[in-house]
Write a protein that holds these residues in place. Structure first.
Motif, mmCIF file in Angstrom:
data_model
loop_
_atom_site.group_PDB
_atom_site.id
_atom_site.type_symbol
_atom_site.label_atom_id
_atom_site.label_comp_id
_atom_site.label_asym_id
_atom_site.label_seq_id
_atom_site.Cartn_x
_atom_site.Cartn_y
_atom_site.Cartn_z
ATOM 1 N N GLY A 385 4.592 -36.026 17.273
ATOM 2 C CA GLY A 385 4.725 -34.764 18.203
ATOM 3 C C GLY A 385 5.767 -34.970 19.027
ATOM 4 O O GLY A 385 6.155 -34.339 20.077
ATOM 5 N N ASP A 386 6.654 -36.261 18.978
ATOM 6 C CA ASP A 386 7.888 -36.589 19.943
ATOM 7 C C ASP A 386 8.851 -36.224 19.258
ATOM 8 O O ASP A 386 9.017 -36.347 18.056
ATOM 9 C CB ASP A 386 7.585 -38.041 20.291
ATOM 10 N N LEU A 387 10.087 -35.865 19.920
ATOM 11 C CA LEU A 387 11.309 -35.669 19.746
ATOM 12 C C LEU A 387 12.300 -36.843 19.581
ATOM 13 O O LEU A 387 12.241 -37.348 20.604
ATOM 14 C CB LEU A 387 11.999 -34.293 19.782
ATOM 15 N N GLY A 388 13.074 -36.998 18.617
ATOM 16 C CA GLY A 388 14.015 -38.219 19.109
ATOM 17 C C GLY A 388 15.056 -37.988 18.244
ATOM 18 O O GLY A 388 15.659 -37.250 17.457
ATOM 19 N N ASN A 389 16.064 -39.068 18.574
ATOM 20 C CA ASN A 389 17.330 -39.105 17.887
ATOM 21 C C ASN A 389 17.961 -40.549 17.976
ATOM 22 O O ASN A 389 17.707 -41.159 18.781
ATOM 23 C CB ASN A 389 18.435 -38.219 19.023
ATOM 24 N N LEU A 390 18.567 -40.978 16.794
ATOM 25 C CA LEU A 390 19.234 -42.297 16.580
ATOM 26 C C LEU A 390 20.396 -42.453 17.240
ATOM 27 O O LEU A 390 21.181 -41.598 16.657
ATOM 28 C CB LEU A 390 18.824 -42.866 15.183
ATOM 29 N N ASP A 391 20.807 -43.361 17.973
ATOM 30 C CA ASP A 391 22.167 -43.240 18.580
ATOM 31 C C ASP A 391 23.004 -44.227 17.309
ATOM 32 O O ASP A 391 22.434 -44.750 16.299
ATOM 33 C CB ASP A 391 22.577 -43.914 19.971
ATOM 34 N N GLU A 392 24.286 -44.477 17.437
ATOM 35 C CA GLU A 392 25.172 -44.973 16.588
ATOM 36 C C GLU A 392 24.598 -46.490 16.261
ATOM 37 O O GLU A 392 25.098 -46.646 15.141
ATOM 38 C CB GLU A 392 26.688 -44.976 17.008
ATOM 39 N N ASP A 393 24.145 -47.179 17.057
ATOM 40 C CA ASP A 393 23.557 -48.547 16.787
ATOM 41 C C ASP A 393 22.288 -48.498 16.258
ATOM 42 O O ASP A 393 21.697 -49.655 16.132
ATOM 43 C CB ASP A 393 23.711 -49.330 17.934
ATOM 44 N N GLY A 394 21.615 -47.295 16.183
ATOM 45 C CA GLY A 394 20.279 -47.346 15.723
ATOM 46 C C GLY A 394 19.111 -47.494 16.652
ATOM 47 O O GLY A 394 17.918 -47.600 16.524
ATOM 48 N N TYR A 395 19.587 -47.241 17.987
ATOM 49 C CA TYR A 395 18.633 -47.368 18.977
ATOM 50 C C TYR A 395 17.973 -45.778 19.104
ATOM 51 O O TYR A 395 18.700 -44.979 19.079
ATOM 52 C CB TYR A 395 19.116 -47.577 20.476
ATOM 53 N N LEU A 396 16.525 -45.788 19.306
ATOM 54 C CA LEU A 396 15.979 -44.293 19.482
ATOM 55 C C LEU A 396 16.025 -43.960 20.718
ATOM 56 O O LEU A 396 15.755 -44.479 21.868
ATOM 57 C CB LEU A 396 14.554 -44.525 18.695
ATOM 58 N N GLU A 397 16.533 -42.815 20.958
ATOM 59 C CA GLU A 397 16.187 -41.945 22.134
ATOM 60 C C GLU A 397 15.364 -41.112 22.053
ATOM 61 O O GLU A 397 15.295 -40.071 20.970
ATOM 62 C CB GLU A 397 17.570 -41.111 22.580
#
Ligand code: MLC
Ligand code: AMP
Length: 502
Positions: A385-397
């Protein structure tokens, strides 16, 4: 959609395998640890220390009491009290005996408690709050009730620690995605995996001493703080509630090495003239709600504390964490923890997770269980139920939430629950509740109200007093907006995200 797994961790923890201690139950792993070095201090509360041996002995005696009053494996036991050694003993004794612990927030009002009791139907309750015995008796007279300092007689016990990895160990009520709070069932293996993954990731060792002022009825304080301490065999200073001054003092008085808190706690700590004392600890972790990058920066630059942010959920214990040794990137929660697999759905951006930490489903909720799990013969994924995005180094925002949820000071508030109370106020014609940004709390509860009459609009104080009878204090609206109408879609459903634009 390619799953991201713990592959990011070897460089931080030196290995990639995630092997749970056999027989893969929290109870057996903790008892194995605590059975050595019996005089090592384990927990401290305002009455003093308890060591490993005394702790195990008292959990055994209490398990004997559970037997005496006729409880049996698989029965539910509701537990709610301040963060004390007695509470830790009650919790562990119940788990060792094979009971299913139902932890409950002590701020609950009768209607909230009633929902939990009717749904989980516990056979016993260990509680420390005024009124609660009376409330419980009026809801169900068949429940054995005691304070967490249990006064049932004890007796000999032979069957102890006889639990299996898939045995349910906890039912924790959480807002979930829709409807009334639902009981997330976590097994012995789920709890072990949840604590073991952070133990590896954060290099949690026997000599660590945790400063723990989180409540022990939620996953953060209980599933990470309490279970982690028992699993590692380290020690913890239990503080009953969060007082900035007491936190600062305990760092020196007890040489604590770790602190776990929610962002509201860091916000308050950052204002203390001696906040730098926190930097004496090797690890300060933040979670349960987003840590504002500005606060992260302030703590790093002004106090020398590089807070490690991580992400978890009641249903899954811990999921994702910034690295202990690598860069702790502000505005992100890091990489999936050892043992956890994660993927971000391309279209929706929803975060899906899988692993031995992921719960078994909600108690009595077959339909919801079908909605929240995405299953194939080989895979079992949970929709967070959370939305996310992986940055270029694989860290989850974490970029947002699909679920309707307000998180205030790390406590979850389901807007519908507040709507359902407020609609019964005589001056309220229509109502919708949504979160508003707040520097201290992260989010605050806002109530948008269409009054019955524009001449007799209710005040915020009236609204709060009305809600106080039915809802825990942290769910009460902190802001009130009187409106002529609520934004709705073609089907008449309130568009909560548009409320904030008013
Ligand atoms: C207390 N109040 C809150 C509140 N906590 N109001 C909004 N949001 C909250 N979180 C109410 C009090 O009842 C009181 O109401 C008023 O606000 C002022 O209280 P306070 O003295 O300022 O608050 P305090 O008791 O200091 O509590 C603040 C806090 C506490 C941050 C210490 O909220 C807290 O312990 N939060 C942690 C919650 C937690 O453990 N979450 C983890 C969930 S697990 P009144 O009207 O009586 O004056 C999870 C998974 C994961 O999320 O990833 O970890
Ligand atoms: P709970 O149901 O109380 O366990 O709360 C879990 C929810 O808290 C998650 O689904 C997230 O929405 C939120 N959460 C936990 N940790 C973080 C974090 N570090 N950043 C943003 N949200 C978080």
């Amino acid at each position: 959609m390619t799953p991201v797994s713990a592959s990011a961790w070897p460089e931080h923890i030196g290995k990639n395998d995630f092997v749970l201690p056999v027989p893969e139950t929290l109870v057996n792993a903790c008892v194995a640890t605590l059975s050595h070095d019996s005089s090592r201090p384990l927990f401290h509360d305002k009455h003093g220390w308890i060591n490993r041996k005394e702790f195990l002995q008292r959990t055994l005696e209490l398990a004997g009491s559970f037997k005496q009053i006729g409880l049996k494996k698989g029965d539910r036991i509701l537990i709610s009290g301040p963060s004390t050694i007695d509470l830790a003993i009650a919790h562990m004794a119940a788990l060792r005996f094979g009971l299913i612990v139902v932890p409950v927030n002590g701020l609950y009002q009768k209607a909230e408690l009633e929902h939990v009791i009717k749904d989980a139907s516990p056979q016993a309750a260990l509680i420390d709050h005024p009124n609660w015995k009376e409330w419980i008796d009026s809801i169900d007279q068949g429940i054995y009730v005691s304070s967490t300092k249990v006064n049932f007689p004890t007796g000999p016990i032979t069957k102890i620690d006889q639990v299996e990895p898939n045995d349910p160990a906890l039912i924790v009520y959480t807002s979930g995605t829709t409807g009334k709070p639902k009981g997330a069932i976590l097994s012995q293996r789920n709890l072990l995996a949840g604590a073991h993954s952070v133990r590896l990731a954060w290099q949690w060792e026997e000599d660590d001493r945790l400063l723990l002022c989180l409540p022990l009825f939620h996953m953060h304080g209980m599933g990470v703080g309490l279970h982690g301490t028992l699993l590692v065999g380290s020690s913890a200073i239990l503080q009953d509630g969060f007082q900035v001054e007491e936190v600062i003092q305990a760092i020196n008085n007890h040489q604590t090495s770790m602190f776990f808190g929610v962002p509201t706690m860091y916000h308050r700590l950052a204002k203390h003239p001696q906040v730098q004392e926190m930097a004496k600890m090797r690890l300060c972790v933040s979670g349960s709600a987003p840590l504002a990058p500005s606060l992260h920066r302030k703590l790093t630059q002004e106090a020398g504390i590089e807070v490690l942010e991580r992400y978890g959920m009641t249903e899954t214990v811990m999921l994702v964490s910034n690295p202990y040794l690598g860069e702790r990137r502000s505005g992100t929660v890091g990489f999936p923890l050892p043992g956890v697999k994660m993927k971000v759905e391309e279209q929706s951006g929803e975060i899906l997770v899988s692993g031995p930490n992921v719960f078994q489903g909600y108690w009595n909720q077959l339909d919801t269980n079908q909605e929240v799990f995405v299953d194939s013969p080989t895979e079992h994924w949970f929709r967070t139920g959370d939305l996310g995005n992986l940055d270029e180094d694989g860290y989850l925002e974490i970029t947002g939430r699909k679920k309707e949820l307000i998180i205030s000071g790390g406590y979850n508030i389901y807007p519908r629950e507040v709507d359902d109370v407020l609609i019964n106020h005589p001056a309220v014609e229509q109502v919708a509740v949504a979160g508003l940004p707040s520097e201290e709390w992260g989010e605050e509860v806002g109530a948008w109200i269409v009054p019955v009459s524009q001449e007799k609009t209710p005040s915020l104080e009236e609204i709060r007093e009305f809600c106080r009878q039915y809802l825990a204090a942290y769910k009460l609206p902190q802001r009130l907006v009187i409106v002529n109408d609520l934004p709705r879609n073609a089907l008449g459903k309130v568009l909560r995200h548009e409320l904030r634009e008013n």
